[in-house]
Design a protein around this motif. Sequence first.
Motif, PDB file in Angstrom:
ATOM      1  N   LEU A 113       0.939  -1.227  -0.149  1.00  0.00           N
ATOM      2  CA  LEU A 113      -0.030   0.136   0.044  1.00  0.00           C
ATOM      3  C   LEU A 113       0.781   1.177  -0.029  1.00  0.00           C
ATOM      4  CD1 LEU A 113      -2.854   1.319   0.246  1.00  0.00           C
ATOM      5  CD2 LEU A 113      -2.624   1.046   2.779  1.00  0.00           C
ATOM      6  N   ARG A 114       1.926   1.443   0.790  1.00  0.00           N
ATOM      7  CA  ARG A 114       2.949   2.377   0.886  1.00  0.00           C
ATOM      8  C   ARG A 114       3.553   2.632  -0.548  1.00  0.00           C
ATOM      9  NH1 ARG A 114       5.781   0.759   4.755  1.00  0.00           N
ATOM     10  NH2 ARG A 114       4.347   1.627   6.350  1.00  0.00           N
ATOM     11  N   GLU A 115       3.933   1.340  -1.073  1.00  0.00           N
ATOM     12  CA  GLU A 115       4.573   1.536  -2.388  1.00  0.00           C
ATOM     13  C   GLU A 115       3.493   2.142  -3.582  1.00  0.00           C
ATOM     14  OE1 GLU A 115       6.354  -2.301  -3.333  1.00  0.00           O
ATOM     15  OE2 GLU A 115       7.771  -1.922  -1.965  1.00  0.00           O
ATOM     16  N   ALA A 116       2.363   1.616  -3.322  1.00  0.00           N
ATOM     17  CA  ALA A 116       1.118   2.260  -4.325  1.00  0.00           C
ATOM     18  C   ALA A 116       1.072   3.455  -4.056  1.00  0.00           C
ATOM     19  CB  ALA A 116      -0.114   1.197  -4.162  1.00  0.00           C
ATOM     20  N   LYS A 117       0.907   4.166  -2.922  1.00  0.00           N
ATOM     21  CA  LYS A 117       0.913   5.407  -2.701  1.00  0.00           C
ATOM     22  C   LYS A 117       1.993   6.251  -3.305  1.00  0.00           C
ATOM     23  CE  LYS A 117       1.384   8.805   1.010  1.00  0.00           C
ATOM     24  NZ  LYS A 117       0.230   9.714   0.802  1.00  0.00           N
ATOM     25  N   ALA A 118       3.072   5.793  -3.126  1.00  0.00           N
ATOM     26  CA  ALA A 118       4.407   6.444  -3.869  1.00  0.00           C
ATOM     27  C   ALA A 118       4.167   6.526  -5.510  1.00  0.00           C
ATOM     28  CB  ALA A 118       5.626   5.784  -3.413  1.00  0.00           C
ATOM     29  N   ALA A 122       4.392   9.909  -6.994  1.00  0.00           N
ATOM     30  CA  ALA A 122       5.398  10.437  -7.660  1.00  0.00           C
ATOM     31  C   ALA A 122       5.870   9.631  -8.964  1.00  0.00           C
ATOM     32  CB  ALA A 122       6.653  10.353  -6.671  1.00  0.00           C
ATOM     33  N   GLY A 123       5.033   8.548  -9.264  1.00  0.00           N
ATOM     34  CA  GLY A 123       5.334   7.968 -10.366  1.00  0.00           C
ATOM     35  C   GLY A 123       6.699   6.991 -10.166  1.00  0.00           C
ATOM     36  N   GLU A 124       7.195   6.742  -8.909  1.00  0.00           N
ATOM     37  CA  GLU A 124       7.973   5.747  -8.655  1.00  0.00           C
ATOM     38  C   GLU A 124       8.111   5.687  -7.067  1.00  0.00           C
ATOM     39  OE1 GLU A 124      12.069   6.987  -9.206  1.00  0.00           O
ATOM     40  OE2 GLU A 124      11.560   9.216  -9.362  1.00  0.00           O
ATOM     41  N   VAL A 125       8.933   4.394  -6.699  1.00  0.00           N
ATOM     42  CA  VAL A 125       9.089   4.249  -5.293  1.00  0.00           C
ATOM     43  C   VAL A 125      10.498   4.550  -4.978  1.00  0.00           C
ATOM     44  CG1 VAL A 125       9.151   2.359  -3.587  1.00  0.00           C
ATOM     45  CG2 VAL A 125       7.378   2.412  -5.477  1.00  0.00           C
ATOM     46  N   LEU A 126      10.865   5.523  -4.287  1.00  0.00           N
ATOM     47  CA  LEU A 126      12.225   5.964  -3.779  1.00  0.00           C
ATOM     48  C   LEU A 126      12.716   5.003  -2.884  1.00  0.00           C
ATOM     49  CD1 LEU A 126      11.477   9.806  -3.409  1.00  0.00           C
ATOM     50  CD2 LEU A 126      12.475   8.803  -5.442  1.00  0.00           C
TER      51      LEU A 126
END
Length: 156
Positions: A113-118, A122-126
């Motif tokens: 869920l946190r990665e989906a939010k990113a 932002a278009g990417e997972v930092l």
Amino acid sequence: MTSGKTLWAAAAGLTAGTVVVMRRAKARPADPAAADRWLTVTINRAPGDIQPDKLPSPLQVYGDRIETRIRPAPGDRGTELAVRLKEAQPDASRSVPARLAGQDPRQHLRRALREAKALLEAGEVLQPDTPPTTHETPGGKLVGLLSRRAGGEGVL
């Protein structure tokens, strides 16, 4: 401080943290409804921008194993994206040892869920740079261990 003292200080801190976690687990009985709770994030996007059938890949992996709820966030502050596992998980998988070992299925869903939010914002997972230092230290290993566990729990 020498590296031997640093190692002993890190071990003492880890031991104290483990004792606190175990005491809290005994003080609070396990909530049987915990598996049914929704995991929710607020996304800085309009509710119409997020479609249940076009979720980011970290949540698509779950397919029909999760329920999804999308609604406007309070105060017109974006969109709430909530997910939960459809099937209740065994109590053993939600225990403190399972959580510390990273074997609680809700931890994986929380990270997805946190990665989906990113991805939606932002278009990417930092990700942090690796390796974070030029040489490993006992304190750095301890922080690395805690950081890996924090992603599934949502706290450090």
